[in-house]
Design an enzyme around this catalytic site. Structure first.
Site, mmCIF file in Angstrom:
data_model
loop_
_atom_site.group_PDB
_atom_site.id
_atom_site.type_symbol
_atom_site.label_atom_id
_atom_site.label_comp_id
_atom_site.label_asym_id
_atom_site.label_seq_id
_atom_site.Cartn_x
_atom_site.Cartn_y
_atom_site.Cartn_z
ATOM 1 C CG HIS A 1 -22.950 -6.853 -33.129
ATOM 2 N ND1 HIS A 1 -23.040 -6.410 -31.818
ATOM 3 C CD2 HIS A 1 -21.839 -7.640 -33.194
ATOM 4 C CE1 HIS A 1 -22.013 -6.918 -31.125
ATOM 5 N NE2 HIS A 1 -21.282 -7.670 -31.934
HETATM 6 ZN ZN LIG Z 1 -18.665 -11.003 -30.357
#
Ligand SMILES: [Zn+2]
Length: 298
Positions: free
Chosen positions: A118
């Site tokens: 992320h």
């Molecule tokens: Zn995850």
């Protein structure tokens, strides 16, 4: 086979203290503990600043290396930041690069950490500060060690940061198979994204994986980085799929077999895992690494 020649990349400093938090940083030492006696634990160096700059913007790298973070960045990161967290994530970026070097030498690189998918070029998200996957791939591409690479991201969450970083890099194929309805709610477009319905179990998961995974190999990658998130497990606090431990091992086996068949170096990173029972998460991570270790030719 795993054994004395097997190397697991790991540092006790991955477990930076972030207080009482859903991200269990203790899982790294618990996983490494399960692998003791099955290979050598090798400690990475923190990733060099110039290697971080291959995938990240300078302003972001400077913020991370300073050990201090504006509140707005910490909010996106969803965890407290400190010099220890900075070092932990820089070490993990170095760890995935070291595992990539092992993979290119021996067929497989095993990282008891990594998978911070992320993290974007210019900011953190979802417990991910530095995108170790992107840094490692960019480094071996820049050295001319490989011409094309692929990311196989089977964490329950979409690999949004990785997809965004490689969007303008056709030499890197990004495949993410994830639960569609959960974070990140605005998905980034990768090379191939497969969104799963809530509650998907072993059978549905494995049939979709076998259907879509061959697309990755049409790209003819010379290195595959696998993000083997354990948060696909049934009962995970942040995920809503229903894979059993056996189903997850079959998932890993499909990925490993595809790489072994084509003799493509494979790097394994851990990714997420948020079972209320931290031992369950560590068991899944250790089983993934043990299975991948069987490809180790060193
Ligand atoms: Zn995850």
């Amino acid at each position: 086979m795993s054994g004395p020649g097997t190397r697991f990349v790991y540092s006790p400093r991955y477990a930076a203290d972030i207080g009482d938090h859903v991200f269990p940083t203790r899982k790294f030492s618990l996983t490494a503990g399960r692998l003791r006696g099955q290979g050598e634990l090798v400690e990475p160096e923190p990733a060099a600043r110039e290697d971080l700059l291959l995938a990240h913007e300078e302003a972001w790298v400077d913020k991370v290396l300073s050990g201090r973070m504006p509140l707005a960045d910490e909010v996106l990161m969803e965890m407290p930041f400190s010099p220890a967290v900075s070092l932990a994530h820089r070490l993990q970026a170095g760890g995935t690069l070291l595992a990539a070097r092992h993979a290119l030498e021996r067929g497989v690189g095993l990282h008891v950490g990594g998978g911070s998918h992320h993290a974007f070029a210019d900011h953190a998200e979802g417990f991910c500060v530095l995108n170790d996957i992107a840094c490692a791939i960019m480094k071996v591409l820049s050295e001319g060690r490989v011409r094309r690479a692929a990311v196989v991201d089977l964490d329950v969450h979409q690999g949004n940061g990785t997809a965004a970083i490689f969007r303008t890099r056709p030499e890197v194929f990004t495949f993410s198979m994830h639960q569609e309805s959960i974070y990140p709610f605005a998905k980034e477009k990768g090379s191939l994204d497969v969104g799963l319905p809530d509650g998907a179990g072993d059978q549905e998961y494995l049939s979709l994986l076998e259907k879509h995974l061959p697309r990755v190999f049409e790209h003819e990658p010379e290195l595959v980085v696998y993000q083997a998130g354990a948060d696909v497990a049934e009962g995970d606090l942040l995920g809503g799929l229903r894979l059993t431990a056996e189903g997850i091992l079959q998932r890993d086996s499909v990925v490993c077999a595809c790489c072994r068949l084509r003799r493509i170096p494979l790097v394994v990173t851990l990714g997420g895992g948020y079972s209320a029972d931290i031992d369950r998460t560590a068991d899944i991570h250790a089983a993934t690494l043990r299975l991948a270790a069987e490809q180790d030719v060193g």
